[in-house]
Design a protein around this motif. Structure first.
Motif, short mmCIF file in Angstrom:
data_model
loop_
_atom_site.label_atom_id
_atom_site.label_comp_id
_atom_site.label_asym_id
_atom_site.label_seq_id
_atom_site.Cartn_x
_atom_site.Cartn_y
_atom_site.Cartn_z
N THR A 15 0.85 -1.20 0.00
CA THR A 15 0.00 0.00 0.00
C THR A 15 0.88 1.25 0.00
N VAL A 16 1.99 1.17 0.73
CA VAL A 16 2.93 2.30 0.77
C VAL A 16 3.53 2.52 -0.62
N LEU A 17 4.01 1.42 -1.24
CA LEU A 17 4.60 1.52 -2.57
C LEU A 17 3.58 2.11 -3.54
N PHE A 18 2.35 1.65 -3.42
CA PHE A 18 1.28 2.12 -4.32
C PHE A 18 1.13 3.64 -4.21
N ALA A 19 1.00 4.10 -2.97
CA ALA A 19 0.80 5.54 -2.75
C ALA A 19 2.00 6.34 -3.23
N MET A 20 3.20 5.77 -3.07
CA MET A 20 4.41 6.51 -3.46
C MET A 20 4.61 6.53 -4.97
N TRP A 21 4.27 5.44 -5.62
CA TRP A 21 4.54 5.34 -7.06
C TRP A 21 3.48 6.00 -7.92
N LEU A 22 2.29 6.15 -7.32
CA LEU A 22 1.15 6.60 -8.10
C LEU A 22 1.38 7.93 -8.83
N PRO A 23 1.96 8.94 -8.15
CA PRO A 23 2.15 10.22 -8.85
C PRO A 23 2.99 10.07 -10.12
N ASP A 24 3.98 9.20 -10.12
CA ASP A 24 4.86 9.06 -11.28
C ASP A 24 4.31 8.12 -12.33
N MET A 25 3.71 7.02 -11.88
CA MET A 25 3.38 5.95 -12.83
C MET A 25 1.94 5.94 -13.27
N GLY A 26 1.07 6.62 -12.53
CA GLY A 26 -0.33 6.67 -12.92
C GLY A 26 -0.97 5.28 -12.91
N GLY A 27 -1.73 4.98 -13.93
CA GLY A 27 -2.49 3.73 -13.99
C GLY A 27 -1.63 2.48 -13.95
N LEU A 28 -0.38 2.60 -14.39
CA LEU A 28 0.50 1.43 -14.41
C LEU A 28 0.90 0.98 -12.99
N THR A 29 0.67 1.88 -12.02
CA THR A 29 1.08 1.57 -10.65
C THR A 29 0.48 0.26 -10.17
N ILE A 30 -0.78 0.02 -10.56
CA ILE A 30 -1.46 -1.20 -10.10
C ILE A 30 -0.64 -2.42 -10.51
N SER A 75 7.60 -5.20 7.17
CA SER A 75 7.03 -4.18 8.06
C SER A 75 8.02 -3.06 8.26
N ALA A 76 9.27 -3.46 8.51
CA ALA A 76 10.29 -2.44 8.80
C ALA A 76 10.55 -1.58 7.56
N ILE A 77 10.67 -2.21 6.39
CA ILE A 77 10.91 -1.44 5.16
C ILE A 77 9.77 -0.45 4.95
N ALA A 78 8.53 -0.94 5.17
CA ALA A 78 7.37 -0.07 4.97
C ALA A 78 7.45 1.14 5.90
N LEU A 79 7.84 0.89 7.15
CA LEU A 79 7.96 2.00 8.11
C LEU A 79 9.03 2.99 7.66
N ALA A 104 7.11 6.22 8.62
CA ALA A 104 6.23 5.74 9.69
C ALA A 104 4.87 6.44 9.73
N GLY A 105 4.39 6.85 8.59
CA GLY A 105 3.07 7.46 8.61
C GLY A 105 2.34 7.17 7.31
N PRO A 106 1.04 7.47 7.28
CA PRO A 106 0.28 7.21 6.06
C PRO A 106 0.68 8.16 4.93
N PHE A 148 -7.89 5.67 0.32
CA PHE A 148 -7.24 6.83 -0.28
C PHE A 148 -5.88 7.13 0.36
N SER A 149 -5.22 6.08 0.83
CA SER A 149 -3.88 6.28 1.37
C SER A 149 -3.17 4.93 1.45
N GLY A 150 -1.86 5.01 1.62
CA GLY A 150 -1.08 3.82 1.90
C GLY A 150 -0.47 4.00 3.27
N SER A 151 -0.40 2.88 4.03
CA SER A 151 0.14 3.03 5.39
C SER A 151 0.93 1.78 5.74
N PRO A 152 2.02 1.93 6.48
CA PRO A 152 2.89 0.78 6.78
C PRO A 152 2.24 -0.27 7.69
N THR A 153 1.07 0.01 8.23
CA THR A 153 0.42 -1.00 9.08
C THR A 153 -0.99 -1.29 8.59
#
Lengths: 335, 520
Positions: free
Chosen positions: A97-112, A149-153, A158-160, A251-256
């Protein structure tokens, strides 16, 4: 030596055909439908407790909630069928979910697709570690759980992370035929497609042989290692897909975000009647199991069960459901 | 005998009451009649042999006697009293105990713990193990059978034979539950023992007879005749006869078991129609080394059966597995039909047309809960597929063809393989390599282990037919007689090396003694 045979051919070679008719008995057929029966029973009980429960709105809400769990459980079911377990699914899903939220601005629809592919690749790495280094899957994925978990944090600080571009996942919040949430429809599609591939190809034989007896499967020359790595890959990819569903709904990605889905996913698999020791089970069973688990989560508060009792009932019903659904004729030792 | 009016011994007051009597026992399984009115009498202080082919109903009968199977009809009488046995505990209460074929000891416990496990009695007080008492209890049991095993030894440190002694000591605990002499059932106790250990077991059985009745089940008829007082024979779930062992010979029993006169040509040598002397060598092994074998040279021609013999630890099993890629090879060159063989794994071996039948059929040979059909097509998936897809109809036709061709006795191709008798399971395992018709080399590791004479004979016939069709075979036989009977040539292995080659043509066979001289 053990079991009996029909007739002695030496005494009567001609009259006794080598093959006679005989399929599964009625009892066996009923057993294989037990997960569905359990689901219907639960639905009935909830409706009796509160007649308003059986409305289109609450059912729609329930199946939409269940979609990520269905996908997670379906993927992990493959690993369980091979006789292993994947404890990393929820952590990997959170990371995704974190990767998704981070990549979305650059990759758009391909992020999925990118997120699903990345999660699948991570699953494959775990599978390779399990197969090549000969480490039990329980340990590999327990390590994975902690690492992901740690990488996501770390990468999320450590936040959404807010999902800025809502257009590329808007379709997931649509409805099929007006009532069925798209995310649940996708989850059904995953279960159906994977099941169909298993059924129509030799993969089902491979998976079951590996789950029941890996040494026999290996000595029969089946591609044991490839199948196991593939199972972990699909399990990872499913975690990625579940992440897309969760992130697009919240509407967000979060490490937990998905961390509390691990035990429900395992519960869904066993409630479906898939043997935790491997070999026996199916993705359809896990679908039914995931629905039972979700209905309990969503349904018990709705029908007015006090929250302390909710947990007690949840635990009791899970155990009772497994008692119903496990086909003991197929599982030699219950551990 | 005081009167002729009551001819039945159990109603004759002056005759000794039978320790155990079975009358008209019936047990159905779906599609199968396992027991079809079995009668059996076990007298006091006798050793009764129970013989019968796989599937004759022996296992089911034994399970009924210890309460693991509930019969559909019929009666079980213990010392003149009709009983109902619903569990192993109830059977034990009536003094019936069984030493299981697949050993039932917990390997990581001590012998003493295993002996008292489940019936700790004074060995446990207030839930706490009392090791002194337990050791003493166990020692008493071991003394009964005159065994010198240390009760505090971990079970997995004991030899197979020693573990069996522990099992017998454990079973004799049922004496605590009943004041009568017990009935001890030994199911295939010798199948995994070396000949010296078998002698020890036999003296044990004779000792048991002093204070108990024994039911002794074995595939080896000479053993049955050696150790038993009387033999009862089952066939097709029915009692077909019994005979005192004094003066009886194995062929008498064999005839009763299969219902006709046994063939003299047990190994089907008459079927061997090829002269293999001038055919091309198919498998050529040069200087192959592994963890437990070194510098092994070996060649097998198309259509030839080559036996490898050797004592335990000779490394012959590992050579066999190495050729299948299931055991690492450190050095050496192996070619099949002139092409270099990839020994890296079982997949490569299968792709080269090599088949392997493992010795541990139930664990390594088959997948018990899967169907006959899926087991048979597990390896050669292409045989049931069109492209990547499985075609159920294609599989059904193929499997039914092989079920018929090998006369595999199964209710249906969809039946779980675990439900078949051993001989039929083994035929399915063999068929796995045959369905695609591309087999070139067959590695058979104890292919007849645990099979009865009838099933063995069928496996032998199948081996001959395969050889006639040009398949090269490496055979690790169950006995020297089998190796001699089946092989065209025999390689003797000693400490991981192939030390001697013995020609073994039909009509010029060596004797077992000739081979033993080379083996040690």
């Amino acid at each position: 030596m053990s079991t009996p045979v029909i007739a002695d051919p030496a005494s009567n070679p001609a009259a006794e055909p080598a093959v006679v008719k005989g399929g599964p008995t009625l009892g066996q057929r009923v057993t294989s439908f037990m997960p569905v029966i359990a689901l219907v029973a639960l639905l009935t009980a909830l409706t009796i407790a509160d007649p308003d429960f059986l409305t289109q709105r609450s059912l729609t809400a329930a199946v939409r909630t269940s979609a990520p769990l269905v996908v997670l459980a379906a993927g992990a079911t493959l690993v369980v069928l091979c006789g292993g377990i994947d404890l990393s699914i929820a952590a990997l899903c959170s990371l995704s979910t974190v990767l998704f939220a981070m990549w979305l601005p650059d990759m758009g629809g391909l992020t999925i697709l990118a997120v699903i592919a990345a999660a699948g690749a991570i699953g494959a790495v775990q599978g390779l570690a399990h197969v090549l280094l000969r480490i039990p899957s329980f340990v590999v994925t327990l390590g994975g759980l902690s690492i992901f978990s740690a990488i996501a944090l770390v990468i999320s600080d450590a936040g959404p992370i807010r999902v800025v571009d809502r257009d590329s996942t808007k379709w997931l919040n649509l409805y099929v035929a007006g009532y069925v949430p798209m995310s649940f429809f996708v989850a059904l599609l995953v279960v159906a497609v994977v099941s169909l591939i298993l059924k129509l190809t030799p993969l089902e034989s491979f998976v079951k042989a590996i789950g029941y007896s890996e040494s026999a499967a290996r000595l029969a020359g089946t591609p044991v290692d490839k199948v196991k790595v593939a199972a972990f890959t699909v399990s990872g990819a499913c975690a990625g897909l579940a992440a897309v569903m969760l992130a697009s709904r919240n509407f967000s990605g979060s490490p937990t975000m998905a961390d509390n889905l691990l035990l429900p996913a395992v519960a869904a698999i066993v409630v479906g009647g898939t043997a935790i020791t491997g070999g026996h089970g199916s993705l359809w069973r896990s679908l039914a199991g995931a629905l039972v688990v979700t209905l309990l989560r969503v349904g018990l508060p709705i029908v007015g069960v006090p929250s302390a009792w909710e947990q007690i009932l949840y635990g009791a019903i899970i155990v009772a459901a497994v008692a119903l659904t496990l086909d003991r004729s197929k599982v030699a030792i219950i551990k | 005998m005081t009167t002729n009016l009551q001819p039945h011994p159990e109603t004759d007051a002056s005759a000794p009451v039978n320790a155990l009597e079975v009358r008209g026992l019936v047990k159905h399984y779906p599609g199968v009649k396992a027991l079809d009115g079995v009668d059996l009498v076990v007298r006091q202080n006798e050793v009764l042999g129970l013989a019968g082919e796989n599937g004759a109903g022996k296992s089911t009968l034994l399970k009924a006697l210890v309460g693991l199977v509930r019969p559909d009809a019929g009666e079980i009488w213990v010392r003149g009293e009709k009983v109902r046995l619903r569990s192993v505990v109830e059977a034990a209460d009536h003094g019936i105990g069984m030493v299981f074929q697949e050993q039932s000891l917990v390997p990581n416990l001590t012998a003493a713990e295993n002996i008292v496990l489940g019936s700790e009695g004074p060995g446990v007080r207030r839930g706490i193990y009392r090791w002194d008492t337990m050791r003493k209890l166990a020692q008493e049991q071991l003394d009964k059978i005159g065994s010198h095993i240390d009760p505090l030894a971990r079970t997995d440190s004991l030899s197979f034979a020693e573990r069996q002694m522990v099992e017998i000591a454990k079973v004799l605990r049922i004496e605590e539950r009943t004041s009568h002499p017990p009935v001890i059932i030994l199911d295939e106790p010798t199948s995994v023992l070396e000949s010296k250990e078998i002698e020890t077991l036999f003296s044990q059985v004779r000792r048991l007879r002093e204070f108990a009745s024994v039911v002794f089940v074995s595939h080896r008829l000479d053993e049955v005749l050696d150790v038993c007082d009387r033999v009862a024979v089952l066939r097709g779930g029915q009692s077909v006869g019994e005979t005192p062992t004094a003066g009886a010979v194995p062929s008498d029993l064999h005839r009763l078991m299969i219902g006709s006169t046994g063939s003299d040509d047990h190994y089907h040598e008459g079927l061997s129609e090829r002269s293999v002397a001038d055919s091309e060598p198919r498998l050529v092994v040069k200087g192959m080394s592994g963890k437990t074998f070194r510098d092994v040279d070996l060649d097998v021609r198309a259509g030839e059966i080559v036996g490898i013999v050797g004592v335990h630890g000779s490394g012959r099993e590992d050579v066999c597995r190495a050729l299948f890629g299931a055991e690492p090879t450190l050095a050496g060159e192996v070619t099949l039909d002139g092409a270099k063989l990839d020994l890296s794994g079982t997949r490569a071996a299968v792709a080269s047309g090599i088949g392997y039948v493992p010795a541990e059929r139930k664990i390594e040979g088959m997948v018990g809960p899967m169907s006959v059909a899926d087991n048979m097509t597990l390896t050669k998936q292409k045989s049931r597929c069109a492209g990547p897809m499985v075609v159920p109809q294609k599989q059904a036709t193929l499997v039914d063809k092989w079920i018929e061709r090998l006369s595999i006795r199964t209710p249906h191709r969809g039946t779980q393989i675990g439900r078949l008798s051993g001989g039929n399971q083994q035929k399915v395992v063999l068929a796995r390599w045959l369905v695609a018709g591309d087999i070139r080399l067959l590695l058979l590791d104890h292919p007849t282990r645990g099979l009865d004479i009838g099933a063995r004979s069928e496996v032998y016939r199948l081996m001959r037919e395969l050889a006639n069709s040009g398949v090269a075979t490496v055979l690790l036989a169950d006995s020297l007689e089998e190796a001699i009977g089946m092989s065209d040539r025999i390689i003797v292995m000693n400490d991981g090396r192939a030390t001697k080659e013995v020609a073994c043509p039909s009509g010029g066979k060596p004797t077992p003694l000739d081979l033993v001289k080379e083996m040690v």
